[in-house]
Design an enzyme around this catalytic site. Sequence first.
Site, PDB file in Angstrom:
ATOM      1  N   CYS A 139       0.841  -1.209   0.000  1.00  0.00           N
ATOM      2  CA  CYS A 139       0.000   0.000   0.000  1.00  0.00           C
ATOM      3  C   CYS A 139       0.872   1.253   0.000  1.00  0.00           C
ATOM      4  O   CYS A 139       1.360   1.674   1.052  1.00  0.00           O
ATOM      5  CB  CYS A 139      -0.922  -0.017   1.218  1.00  0.00           C
ATOM      6  SG  CYS A 139      -1.974   1.442   1.327  1.00  0.00           S
ATOM      7  N   CYS A 142      -0.520   4.134   2.132  1.00  0.00           N
ATOM      8  CA  CYS A 142      -0.311   4.002   3.582  1.00  0.00           C
ATOM      9  C   CYS A 142       1.158   4.243   3.951  1.00  0.00           C
ATOM     10  O   CYS A 142       1.454   4.916   4.931  1.00  0.00           O
ATOM     11  CB  CYS A 142      -0.681   2.604   4.063  1.00  0.00           C
ATOM     12  SG  CYS A 142      -2.121   1.891   3.295  1.00  0.00           S
ATOM     13  N   ASP A 143       2.072   3.663   3.191  1.00  0.00           N
ATOM     14  CA  ASP A 143       3.472   3.599   3.632  1.00  0.00           C
ATOM     15  C   ASP A 143       4.427   4.498   2.852  1.00  0.00           C
ATOM     16  O   ASP A 143       5.575   4.666   3.264  1.00  0.00           O
ATOM     17  CB  ASP A 143       3.965   2.137   3.535  1.00  0.00           C
ATOM     18  CG  ASP A 143       3.141   1.227   4.431  1.00  0.00           C
ATOM     19  OD1 ASP A 143       2.679   1.700   5.474  1.00  0.00           O
ATOM     20  OD2 ASP A 143       2.945   0.055   4.070  1.00  0.00           O
TER      21      ASP A 143
END
Length: 308
Positions: A139, A142-143
């Site tokens: 992701c 997200c990261d």
Amino acid sequence: MGSEKQEQNYDMLILGAGPAGLTAAIYASRAGLSALVCEEKLSGGEISATEQLDNFPGFPEGINGIEFGMRLEQQAQRFGTRIVSASIETVELDGEWKRVVTTAGEFLGRTVVIATGTQPRNLGVPGEEKLRGRGISYCATCDGPFFRDKMVAVIGGGDSAVEEALYLTRFAGGVLLVHRRDMLRAVPYLQEKLLNHPNVKVLWDTVVKGFAGEAKLEKILVQNVRNDSMAEVPVDGAFLYVGRIPNSSFFNGVEKDANGYIITNDEMETKIPGVYAVGDIRRKFLRQVVTAAADGAIAAMVAVRYLA
Ligand code: NAP
């Protein structure tokens, strides 16, 4: 609704709160059905891991994925849908009342809409398990911010890989796309953006054979499929976008294709009366938010007809 037991009975149980499931909820609730949506993660499903949803009609500037999911949830709740946060444990789809056992209790539904979507496919190579969350991610939204000015690899050549590689250029010092062929699968406009980006390099005809690092990812081991030569590429992060697998293992009795996608007719009906499949879990040509939403609307209205 009186007793505890009665409160667990619904006209429609919707499994999954992505765009397909929540659109089914909006249409079903608005048509007067009692509907329960069961979801273990955030509303919005896969789209909540997307920074910018750019191609849903009516949002000329695009919309953030999490915000889109929240709006869907609010819209379904406005019409009376109940949403529970729970994981599915078992599902029995036969009979007039279908039974879904979850971590939040047991629910009975006269109809069931399966909208459980897909999850990222693993590469299944050495080091992947050990370094997941320690440099290996599925992701970018997200990261990605953890990799400011770092070197990251993106594995895959589809829309997801290319879109997320472009997203990562906002943070990373350099992005290396590793693809097993000499041609991308992604749509032409994304390909063009990627191939013209000054901070992106592509390793063509290359497969990842392993990930290495002690406490965190340090390098990927790659092989050129044309000449079989091996190489080690130092990276700080690796984002895997090598396709997805359907979350369909709970559902016995419905017809699936060889990859596990559920087969329906044009009205989203499975072989089991009162059981529908919608969105990415369904065998279909185009997996997009707009087609997921359309599936959900169709299933809900077909269910209204079935219940009448
Ligand atoms: P995908 O289209 O299935 O692409 C998967 C990519 O991973 C392909 O390039 C494939 O290579 C590669 N791959 C598969 N297995 C591999 C392996 N074992 N080793 C190395 N590479 C491997 O998956 P996706 O990109 O996640 O997209 C899924 C669906 O969502 C698609 O229908 C896509 O159009 C849609 N989507 C749309 C958008 C958008 O419209 N903005 C954004 C994201 C996703 P090959 O090319 O050689 O098969």
